[in-house]
Write a protein that holds these residues in place. Structure first.
Motif, short mmCIF file in Angstrom:
data_model
loop_
_atom_site.label_atom_id
_atom_site.label_comp_id
_atom_site.label_asym_id
_atom_site.label_seq_id
_atom_site.Cartn_x
_atom_site.Cartn_y
_atom_site.Cartn_z
N LYS A 102 0.85 -1.18 0.00
CA LYS A 102 0.00 0.00 0.00
C LYS A 102 0.89 1.23 0.00
N ASN A 103 0.68 2.09 -1.00
CA ASN A 103 1.44 3.34 -1.12
C ASN A 103 2.95 3.08 -1.09
N GLY A 104 3.37 2.02 -1.77
CA GLY A 104 4.78 1.72 -1.89
C GLY A 104 5.40 0.96 -0.75
N THR A 105 4.65 0.69 0.32
CA THR A 105 5.16 -0.03 1.48
C THR A 105 4.70 -1.48 1.44
N MET A 106 5.64 -2.40 1.60
CA MET A 106 5.28 -3.82 1.70
C MET A 106 4.97 -4.14 3.15
N ILE A 107 3.83 -4.79 3.38
CA ILE A 107 3.35 -5.10 4.72
C ILE A 107 3.06 -6.58 4.81
N THR A 108 3.51 -7.23 5.87
CA THR A 108 3.27 -8.66 6.05
C THR A 108 2.92 -8.92 7.50
N PRO A 109 2.05 -9.89 7.78
CA PRO A 109 1.69 -10.19 9.17
C PRO A 109 2.91 -10.56 10.01
N ILE A 110 2.93 -10.10 11.24
CA ILE A 110 4.02 -10.42 12.15
C ILE A 110 3.93 -11.90 12.52
N LEU A 111 5.07 -12.52 12.72
CA LEU A 111 5.09 -13.95 13.01
C LEU A 111 4.52 -14.24 14.39
N ASP A 112 3.70 -15.28 14.46
CA ASP A 112 3.20 -15.82 15.72
C ASP A 112 2.81 -17.27 15.47
N HIS A 113 2.05 -17.87 16.39
CA HIS A 113 1.70 -19.28 16.26
C HIS A 113 0.80 -19.58 15.08
N GLN A 114 0.20 -18.55 14.47
CA GLN A 114 -0.70 -18.76 13.34
C GLN A 114 0.03 -18.89 12.01
N ILE A 115 1.33 -18.59 12.01
CA ILE A 115 2.05 -18.40 10.75
C ILE A 115 3.36 -19.17 10.76
N LEU A 116 3.61 -19.90 9.67
CA LEU A 116 4.89 -20.56 9.52
C LEU A 116 5.96 -19.51 9.20
N PRO A 117 7.08 -19.53 9.90
CA PRO A 117 8.16 -18.58 9.58
C PRO A 117 8.87 -19.00 8.31
N GLY A 118 8.34 -18.58 7.17
CA GLY A 118 8.84 -19.01 5.87
C GLY A 118 10.27 -18.56 5.63
N ILE A 119 11.06 -19.42 5.00
CA ILE A 119 12.45 -19.06 4.71
C ILE A 119 12.52 -18.05 3.56
N THR A 120 11.65 -18.19 2.56
CA THR A 120 11.60 -17.18 1.50
C THR A 120 11.21 -15.83 2.09
N ARG A 121 10.27 -15.84 3.04
CA ARG A 121 9.89 -14.61 3.74
C ARG A 121 11.10 -14.03 4.45
N LEU A 122 11.83 -14.86 5.17
CA LEU A 122 13.02 -14.41 5.90
C LEU A 122 14.03 -13.77 4.96
N ILE A 123 14.32 -14.45 3.84
CA ILE A 123 15.29 -13.93 2.88
C ILE A 123 14.79 -12.63 2.26
N ALA A 124 13.52 -12.61 1.87
CA ALA A 124 12.96 -11.42 1.23
C ALA A 124 13.03 -10.20 2.16
N LEU A 125 12.64 -10.38 3.41
CA LEU A 125 12.69 -9.26 4.35
C LEU A 125 14.13 -8.79 4.55
#
Length: 285
Positions: free
Chosen positions: A192-215
């Motif tokens: 949104k408006n040039g900012t990438m936003i992703t849900p913060i990690l918690d028990h609901q979300i797998l800590p993806g390695i692609t996510r880790l690398i991308a961030l």
């Protein structure tokens, strides 16, 4: 014919067999990883193995393998299955007991299995060469420990199948507060408006390695603003861009959500820039 690894031995996949009393078969009692490799080079090997070790610890499965042992196994699979790109599927279960019962058994050796899997060529990070994904939204009905990469994937499979049967390539899941969690097999992002936003990690979300690398890549570059925070359903449908990510998809754009266009219905410019940065930096992790 694929060559696989099972409990210390490399063999044709047709010769690999496990006991029907293996707790992976009976209970889904195990952990897995998929590490992509291109031209013999693995993406995110260290973080993948760190996550596997953490998952094994969470399930109290005792397998004291070092990173070097896992690296040797993966490299041997690459050598024995020469292809330009393969996924290295690593699978550890608690092992086979002499009977079926729920408590963790004592004195059981883990089953260690690994095989090559087909993955597509690395995605081309250019807007005019990518179609983008169609996704369907639904309420997240999986268990409450999605941060563990368990082989118990029935909840994910059911969600994915429901979307697949409606012509979608993925699903976006929302909790009972209408907050975005993740996908059936991917992490999720909005722009949104040039900012990438992703849900913060918690028990609901797998800590993806692609996510880790991308961030890591985006934060290091600094040209795209990044936020980790709660993302509401309203924000998802109001987003300029939506992305998903996984080891095989890398960063992928979403162009349709519940039959509606995302933005102008084409991969967005922020995605293209981020995907190029990811592609350039993915082997550094």
């Amino acid at each position: 014919m694929s060559i696989v690894y099972l409990n210390g031995t490399y063999m044709p996949i047709e010769d690999a067999h496990v006991s029907p009393l293996d707790r992976g078969f009976l209970f889904g009692d195990g952990i897995y990883e998929v590490i992509p490799s291109y031209g013999g080079k693995m993406v995110g090997f260290g973080p993948h193995i760190d996550r596997m070790i953490e998952g094994l610890g969470a399930l109290e499965i005792e397998l004291n393998w070092s990173h070097d042992q896992w690296r040797d196994l993966c490299q041997e699979l690459i050598n024995r299955n020469p292809k330009s790109q393969i996924g290295l599927y690593l699978h550890v279960t608690r092992g086979a007991d002499i009977k079926r019962h729920h408590p963790y058994p004592k004195g059981v050796s883990p089953t260690v299995f690994a095989m090559p899997t087909d993955i597509p060529p690395a995605p081309i990070p250019e807007r005019d060469k990518v179609d983008g994904y169609k996704v369907t939204t639904m309420q997240d009905e999986r268990w409450k420990r999605c941060n563990i990469k368990s082989i118990s994937l029935l909840g994910n499979v059911m969600h994915y199948q429901k979307g697949y049967s409606q012509g979608s390539g993925e699903v976006l899941l929302f909790n009972d507060k209408n907050e975005l969690t993740e996908c059936g097999a991917c992490n999720a992002y909005i722009v949104k408006n040039g900012t990438m936003i992703t849900p913060i990690l918690d028990h609901q979300i797998l800590p993806g390695i692609t996510r880790l690398i991308a961030l890591g890549v985006l934060q290091s570059d600094g040209s795209i603003a990044v936020e980790e925070r709660t993302v509401t359903r309203e924000e998802v449908f109001d987003a300029d861009e939506i992305w998903i990510s996984s080891s095989s998809k890398e960063l992928a754009p979403v162009t349709h959500i519940d039959g509606q266009l995302v933005g102008d219905g084409k991969p967005g410019p922020v995605w293209e820039k981020a995907a190029k940065l990811y592609s350039a930096g993915k082997f550094n992790y």
